[in-house]
Design an enzyme around this catalytic site. Sequence first.
Site, PDB file in Angstrom:
ATOM      1  N   TYR A 138    -107.237 -77.632  26.751  1.00 24.02           N
ATOM      2  CA  TYR A 138    -107.666 -78.499  27.850  1.00 24.02           C
ATOM      3  C   TYR A 138    -108.390 -77.650  28.880  1.00 24.02           C
ATOM      4  CZ  TYR A 138    -107.137 -81.995  31.643  1.00 24.02           C
ATOM      5  OH  TYR A 138    -107.351 -82.889  32.667  1.00 24.02           O
ATOM      6  N   LYS A 167    -109.954 -80.827  24.857  1.00 23.42           N
ATOM      7  CA  LYS A 167    -110.291 -81.867  25.827  1.00 23.42           C
ATOM      8  C   LYS A 167    -111.217 -81.208  26.846  1.00 23.42           C
ATOM      9  CE  LYS A 167    -108.387 -84.777  29.502  1.00 23.42           C
ATOM     10  NZ  LYS A 167    -107.173 -85.133  30.296  1.00 23.42           N
TER      11      LYS A 167
END
Length: 305
Positions: A138, A167
Amino acid sequence: MTDLKSRFTGVFTALVTPFRDGTIDFDAFDALVERQLEAGVAGLVPVGTTGEAATLSDDEAEALIARTVALAKGRALVMAGAGANDTKKAVDKVRRAEKAGADAVLVVTPYYNKPPQSGLIAHYGAVASATTLPIMLYSVPGRCGVEIAPETCATLAGRHSNIVAIKEAGGSAARVTALRLACGPDFIIHSGDDGLTLPFLSLGAIGVTSVVANVAPDVMVAMVDAFQNGDTHKALKLHELVAELTDGMFIESNPGPVKAALAISNLAGPEMRLPMVPVSDANRERLAGILGRYASAASNFQEMR
């Protein structure tokens, strides 16, 4: 990898954590999760940024993950937030998530420390070695102060077979191309910005980890499905339908606006844990107007489906 990609394809909802009088409102949480499942989301993401993970105890986080797993019953992939700015703590969070039954983990870059890329490689390497679960990196430099370089991502994916996805929340669609060129087309990319979902998909991302899906899961699912089925005209129309609502989710720091929107919609309370506080009265009024206009525009949604 093909089966894994199919499991990560689509809309993953970054779930809020409802509170009532300082404790988790599990009844509201259960109802929110069921609403997501009924809308057909592909994944559920408890205890992430939107879930106020920073102010949850380890036991609360584990309980929310286990509850999400029990509610999902295999109908959606459960990807638990499990990041920390202390590698030892991140390893513990990942192990707790695995114990609670999560299908995958979302691991944010260490915040505040601002480690160099070599530090990110060591950090994620330790996390990957502590679990067999698939890991989604992320990268969100606006919150953490550090971005995962495409080359770092490629190094991690090459060394650890369970680092399979990222992400990407840096606000640049160009990053999708850079990541694909560095990591190869099989590496999974999710949009971390709702407003960039459609351009991300057009460049090779296969899904979105979404805040706005808390409020409008059906539209987000329909938009991603339309694009994946080759109906780009319909996908664009749905993107435009939800555009003002998407912008509204970020008029203050997440998850203040999405919690306010859920409260206005009588789906959950607006309560947050300090240092986060509910949105200002002016922005709550603004959100009410946005929701009203969205509801009016979405009245034609069934025809668009």
